[in-house]
Design an enzyme around this catalytic site. Structure first.
Site, short mmCIF file in Angstrom:
data_model
loop_
_atom_site.label_atom_id
_atom_site.label_comp_id
_atom_site.label_asym_id
_atom_site.label_seq_id
_atom_site.Cartn_x
_atom_site.Cartn_y
_atom_site.Cartn_z
N HIS A 56 67.20 60.36 66.93
CA HIS A 56 65.88 60.78 66.45
C HIS A 56 64.98 61.08 67.65
O HIS A 56 64.56 60.18 68.37
CB HIS A 56 65.24 59.68 65.60
N HIS A 58 61.94 64.26 69.37
CA HIS A 58 61.10 65.44 69.18
C HIS A 58 61.09 66.23 70.49
O HIS A 58 60.19 66.08 71.32
CB HIS A 58 59.68 65.03 68.76
N GLN A 151 56.23 69.23 59.89
CA GLN A 151 55.39 68.14 60.41
C GLN A 151 54.12 67.92 59.58
O GLN A 151 53.68 66.78 59.39
CB GLN A 151 55.00 68.47 61.85
N HIS A 209 61.67 61.78 57.95
CA HIS A 209 60.66 60.81 58.32
C HIS A 209 60.18 60.18 57.01
O HIS A 209 59.63 60.87 56.15
CB HIS A 209 59.46 61.49 58.99
N GLU A 212 56.59 56.23 57.30
CA GLU A 212 56.15 55.84 58.64
C GLU A 212 54.66 55.46 58.56
O GLU A 212 53.78 56.19 58.99
CB GLU A 212 56.37 56.98 59.65
N ASP A 308 62.68 58.79 69.81
CA ASP A 308 61.56 59.44 69.13
C ASP A 308 60.75 60.31 70.08
O ASP A 308 60.66 61.51 69.88
CB ASP A 308 60.68 58.41 68.42
#
Length: 417
Positions: A56, A58, A151, A209, A212, A308
């Site tokens: 995971h 970005h 997102q 996701h 969270e 992450d």
């Protein structure tokens, strides 16, 4: 004759073995190989591990810290807002340059498999284009999986659905989502259903996701589990973060965990980021922010630790070192028994590889010849020290070397190093 032999290393299971490599494959793993090789790496006394895996990340945001400003509050929501500002001014060349620099850094740390979420809430899809091009550039030494990630919410953002479909048609590998960021709980549940249906239609995995948040009533993972069952996606669905679970009452969790296990879900907590971003509205006692790692594992749910973020709007630290991630996860999850510590090492290697479906991974004949030689005796020692990667081999080729981290002492009567 081998192209490369890694001699005398200690494998994670405690065996001492020589590893013979031909081309991009492991050809032999034996206590002693009596053969010649074009190159030999002496790993006597060192830990030889399969490569690290980050399930995971970005990549489109990495190394962008300070652009256009820093996250003053340290919250998830300000980070999302900052990323929205950056998207307005980012360029294809800048995206690729930062991501490529990170991949070089990752390779030096023995991190050779990365699943990265790519924002699709951008009508230009610059991030998607950049990551697809990057995937080809780094293919000789790093395997990238790309997740189409809306997102700003696949329904909250007016063009996100169409852009997510476009990203999949461009060659993105996995369907992502962010149900807890939709405008209502109902819309969040609808996004889970729609995105899982999209994945089922296209024969793709799902990595969402999910929850969270510190809100114990954010329970989209329940819907995710049900959709995995309804659509026959068992074993292909990941719930990432799952931080609301740390705030849920125990009775509900006792119902939720068997449902997740039955649906074949996997879980990817991100220890560094979860404990940094969560609990920001608490005074004291402050919640840890990490999901229930030990309980998930005890229920038979595969768990892998993710990095992450590194140097981006959400996290101003990071080193591309998955042992840092496992080290923090071990502490926050209070996994202190030696077996539990070894499990934390597995959660950034073999278990993580299983969660994101890497084929031919491991240290056995026929596996891809990718491995890392660490200046440590065993997996627990590696977690304790986060040591130098003495050599990193990617698909049969040595791509990085580092010296041992020995200190020269000047103390009378004491060892020199």
């Amino acid at each position: 004759m081998f192209d490369l032999i890694v001699k005398g290393g200690t494998l994670p299971d405690g065996r001492v073995a020589d590893i013979g490599i031909r081309g991009d494959r492991i050809a032999a793993v034996e206590p002693r190989l009596e053969a010649e090789a074009a190159e030999v790496i002496d790993a006597t006394g060192d830990l030889v591990s399969p490569p690290f895996v980050d399930p995971h990340f970005h990549m489109d945001a990495t190394l962008s810290l300070g652009l256009p400003r820093v996250n003053a509050s340290g919250t998830l929501l300000e980070g999302i807002g900052l990323w929205g500002e950056l998207k307005e001014v980012m360029t294809l060349e800048g995206l690729k340059a930062r991501a490529l620099a990170y991949c070089d850094w990752a390779a030096s740390m023995g991190l050779l498999h990365i699943r990265t979420h790519v924002d699709t809430c951008d009508d230009r899809l610059l991030g998607v284009q950049a990551m697809i091009e990057l995937r080809e550039t780094v293919k000789p030494y790093i395997d990238l999986q790309l997740v189409a990630f809306p997102q700003d919410g696949v329904f909250r953002d007016p063009t996100a659905w169409d852009n997510t479909v476009r990203a999949l048609e461009m060659g993105v590998d996995v369907v992502g989502g962010i149900p807890h960021f939709e405008r209502t709980m109902e819309e969040g549940a609808r996004s889970v259903r729609a995105l899982c249906e999209l994945a089922a239609e296209r024969g793709l995995p799902v990595d969402m996701h999910c929850d969270e948040t510190d809100d114990p009533l954010s329970r989209h993972v329940e819907t995710l589990a049900m959709e995995a069952q309804r659509l026959g996606l068992q074993g292909r669905v990941v719930g990432s973060h799952l931080t609301s679970m740390h705030s849920m009452d125990n009775y509900y969790v006792s119902k939720l965990l068997p449902l997740m296990a039955e649906a074949g879900l996997a879980a990817v907590p991100n220890p560094l980021i979860n404990i940094m971003l969560q609990g920001r509205h608490d005074s004291f006692p402050k919640r840890r922010g990490l999901t229930r790692v030990k309980e998930l594992r005890a229920a038979g749910i595969p768990v892998a630790f993710g990095q992450d973020c590194v140097l981006d709007p959400w996290y101003s630290l990071g080193t591309a070192d998955m042992l840092d991630v496992a080290f923090m996860g071990m502490h926050v999850a209070q996994m202190t028994h030696p077996d539990e510590m070894r499990a934390c090492f597995d959660m950034v290697t073999t278990d993580s590889a299983g969660v994101i479906g890497i084929e031919d991974y491991g240290l056995a004949p026929g596996c891809t010849a990718s491995l890392v030689v660490l200046d440590a005796a065993d997996p627990v020692d590696a977690l304790r020290l986060r040591p130098a990667r003495l050599a990193v081999v990617a698909k049969g080729r040595v791509v990085s070397r580092s010296p041992r981290a020995d200190a020269a002492l000047s103390q009378p009567g004491r060892p020199g190093t």
